[in-house]
Design an enzyme around this catalytic site. Structure first.
Site, PDB file in Angstrom:
ATOM      1  N   ASP A  95       0.591  -1.271  -0.072  1.00 45.88           N
ATOM      2  CA  ASP A  95       0.120  -0.007   0.070  1.00 45.88           C
ATOM      3  C   ASP A  95       0.840   1.323   0.002  1.00 45.88           C
ATOM      4  OD1 ASP A  95       0.909   0.182   2.534  1.00 45.88           O
ATOM      5  OD2 ASP A  95      -0.665  -0.619   3.474  1.00 45.88           O
ATOM      6  N   GLU A 117       0.299  -8.985  -0.897  1.00 43.95           N
ATOM      7  CA  GLU A 117      -0.610  -8.366   0.255  1.00 43.95           C
ATOM      8  C   GLU A 117      -1.616  -7.836  -0.379  1.00 43.95           C
ATOM      9  OE1 GLU A 117       0.418  -5.549   3.333  1.00 43.95           O
ATOM     10  OE2 GLU A 117       1.087  -7.247   4.192  1.00 43.95           O
ATOM     11  N   HIS A 212       3.761   5.397  13.785  1.00 45.80           N
ATOM     12  CA  HIS A 212       4.143   6.344  12.834  1.00 45.80           C
ATOM     13  C   HIS A 212       3.072   6.624  12.143  1.00 45.80           C
ATOM     14  CE1 HIS A 212       3.842   2.350  10.846  1.00 45.80           C
ATOM     15  NE2 HIS A 212       3.883   3.208   9.496  1.00 45.80           N
ATOM     16  N   HIS A 245       9.977   6.307  16.100  1.00 46.98           N
ATOM     17  CA  HIS A 245      10.229   6.711  14.534  1.00 46.98           C
ATOM     18  C   HIS A 245      10.505   8.035  14.522  1.00 46.98           C
ATOM     19  CE1 HIS A 245       8.865   7.029  10.223  1.00 46.98           C
ATOM     20  NE2 HIS A 245       8.814   5.626  10.609  1.00 46.98           N
TER      21      HIS A 245
HETATM   22  N1  UDP Z   1      10.197  -2.919  12.677  1.00 47.29           N
HETATM   23  C1  UDP Z   1      11.415  -2.810  12.710  1.00 47.29           C
HETATM   24  N2  UDP Z   1      11.934  -1.611  13.631  1.00 47.29           N
HETATM   25  C2  UDP Z   1      11.213  -0.883  14.231  1.00 47.29           C
HETATM   26  C3  UDP Z   1       9.718  -1.166  14.250  1.00 47.29           C
HETATM   27  C4  UDP Z   1       9.194  -2.064  13.482  1.00 47.29           C
HETATM   28  O1  UDP Z   1      12.084  -3.413  11.962  1.00 47.29           O
HETATM   29  O2  UDP Z   1      11.794  -0.200  15.350  1.00 47.29           O
HETATM   30  C5  UDP Z   1       9.604  -3.804  11.652  1.00 47.29           C
HETATM   31  C6  UDP Z   1       8.392  -4.493  12.124  1.00 47.29           C
HETATM   32  O3  UDP Z   1       9.075  -5.839  12.788  1.00 47.29           O
HETATM   33  C7  UDP Z   1       7.398  -4.914  10.978  1.00 47.29           C
HETATM   34  C8  UDP Z   1       7.706  -3.803  10.135  1.00 47.29           C
HETATM   35  O4  UDP Z   1       8.778  -2.811  10.431  1.00 47.29           O
HETATM   36  O5  UDP Z   1       7.782  -5.962  10.269  1.00 47.29           O
HETATM   37  C9  UDP Z   1       6.576  -2.725  10.104  1.00 47.29           C
HETATM   38  O6  UDP Z   1       6.856  -1.624   9.864  1.00 47.29           O
HETATM   39  P1  UDP Z   1       5.954  -0.163   9.979  1.00 47.29           P
HETATM   40  O7  UDP Z   1       5.203  -0.277  11.247  1.00 47.29           O
HETATM   41  O8  UDP Z   1       7.004   0.829   9.789  1.00 47.29           O
HETATM   42  O9  UDP Z   1       4.881  -0.227   8.753  1.00 47.29           O
HETATM   43  P2  UDP Z   1       3.457  -0.746   8.437  1.00 47.29           P
HETATM   44  O10 UDP Z   1       3.601  -2.500   8.778  1.00 47.29           O
HETATM   45  O11 UDP Z   1       2.518  -0.288   9.399  1.00 47.29           O
HETATM   46  O12 UDP Z   1       3.027  -0.825   7.005  1.00 47.29           O
END
Ligand code: UDP
Length: 372
Positions: A95, A117, A212, A245
């Site tokens: 997305d 996904e 974030h 973040h």
């Molecule tokens: N993650 C990471 N370090 C962090 C926080 C999250 O590697 O400090 C990983 C987490 O394991 C997951 C992914 O980042 O796989 C999630 O990313 P984010 O929350 O940025 O994006 P979203 O999943 O909401 O698109």
């Protein structure tokens, strides 16, 4: 068959890495990887961990660029890659602005798009913003849809996608998590894991926090921080670990409200293996992240989600994830319930994961090679 995989952010890299590794191991495909580097540092950490070297790096991250600047740069820069490599398929994920704009550029060039996904929906175009529209745009363009769950697949069928164009695969995030856990089990370590070990207080109940989402900037983050402050003050056996973040909209309220509390540890974003390690050490997780909602049930960790809706209802239904919104009282109450009510805690910490079994990449490969 020539396939171009393209992604640009940390979560996409995490979820596409196992697919890249799996497809590379098959002789039937000529696979190349293009990164837009919509995120730079956080993307590179994931590539390093999985030992992946991109064939093309558009290096498009710039401080404070608008979504429109980014979107136009992506379309402009990917075009040359498409024209030179001439893939039969472009694979994008989820997305992001990278996903939707690369899909559009491929469509303009008559190249087929596979969407990994696919089918997650809130049907609220402002939440999450801009992700919901990015995934809908990508879904309208895609020729093959790799849906992680039955529910996301059903969304696509309801929208008119033909059943032969869609397959339910499970989420590749579980394939990635299994690879990551395996590496850690085999002795992988890094500076961030060592730093975590230095700060972890023995026997403390660790609450791991990440956040974030744009829609939570402002009041949402203020409420979150005030709620965390309350929990940290009321519960001395709790240790809060918060990899903050880098976005200034997150950094500002977090540093202002949470810096001087002895059981709150504000740290830099963790690299992926260290984050997995932190999740594994935690008592529960408070987050607005999508990926974390999908990963945590495998580790048996309850997740409180700071959003009012989710495009991932499966774990909410399974009872391991709870939506708590961004209201101060509801966050405090939900944390208190998990800290004080052992029965409620045990109910949420069952390790049942509705998002995948670790074989999503194999299913995606099979559909790509045998589409009918
Ligand atoms: N993650 C990471 N370090 C962090 C926080 C999250 O590697 O400090 C990983 C987490 O394991 C997951 C992914 O980042 O796989 C999630 O990313 P984010 O929350 O940025 O994006 P979203 O999943 O909401 O698109």
């Amino acid at each position: 068959m020539k396939v171009l995989m393209c992604f640009g952010t940390r979560p996409e890299a995490i979820k596409m890495a196992p697919l890249y590794i799996y497809l590379k191991s098959r002789q039937t495909l000529e696979l190349k990887l293009c990164v837009t580097a919509q995120h730079r540092q956080m993307l590179d950490q994931v590539l390093d961990f999985f030992e992946i070297i991109p064939d093309f790096d558009l290096d498009l991250m710039q401080k404070n660029q608008s979504l429109n600047q980014l979107a136009s740069k992506i379309i402009y820069s990917i075009d040359e890659v498409l024209v030179n490599f001439q893939p039969e398929y472009v694979l994008v994920h989820g997305d992001t602005t990278t996903s939707s704009m690369v899909a559009l550029a491929a469509f303009h060039r008559g190249i087929k798009v596979g969407h990994v996904e696919a089918g997650l929906r809130t049907y609220n175009k402002l939440s999450p913003f801009p992700e919901e529209i990015n995934r809908q745009i990508t879904g309208r363009i895609a020729d093959l849809h790799f849906a992680p769950t039955i529910w996301s697949g059903q969304n696509l069928l309801n929208e008119g996608v033909k059943s032969e164009e869609m397959v339910v695969t499970g989420n590749t995030v579980i394939d990635a998590l299994n690879l990551g856990l395996e590496k850690i089990k085999n002795g992988y370590t890094c500076l961030d894991i060592e730093r975590l070990n230095d700060i972890i207080i023995p026997n403390a109940k660790i609450i791991l926090i990440t956040g974030h989402r744009r829609e939570n900037f402002g009041d949402g983050f203020e409420n979150l921080c005030n709620a965390i402050k309350q929990i940290a003050t009321d519960f001395h056996d709790v240790q809060i670990i918060y990899p903050v973040h880098l976005n200034p909209n997150v950094q500002e309220p977090v540093n202002r409200i949470l810096s001087n509390l002895k059981n709150v540890f504000l740290i830099s974003p963790l690299d992926y293996p260290s984050f997995i390690y932190a999740m594994d050490q935690s008592y529960f997780i408070l987050t607005d992240s999508g990926g974390v909602q999908e990963e945590a049930p495998t580790l048996g960790k309850p997740v409180l989600v700071m959003r009012n809706n989710t495009e991932r209802p499966e774990a909410v239904k399974a009872g391991t994830v709870k939506l708590v919104g961004t209201n101060y009282e509801s966050i405090v109450n939900a944390c208190k319930e998990l800290l004080l009510n052992n029965e409620a805690y045990l109910k949420m910490s069952r390790s049942h994961n509705p998002y995948g079994d670790g074989f999503a990449c194999e299913r995606i490969y099979n559909k790509l090679i045998f589409p009918k």
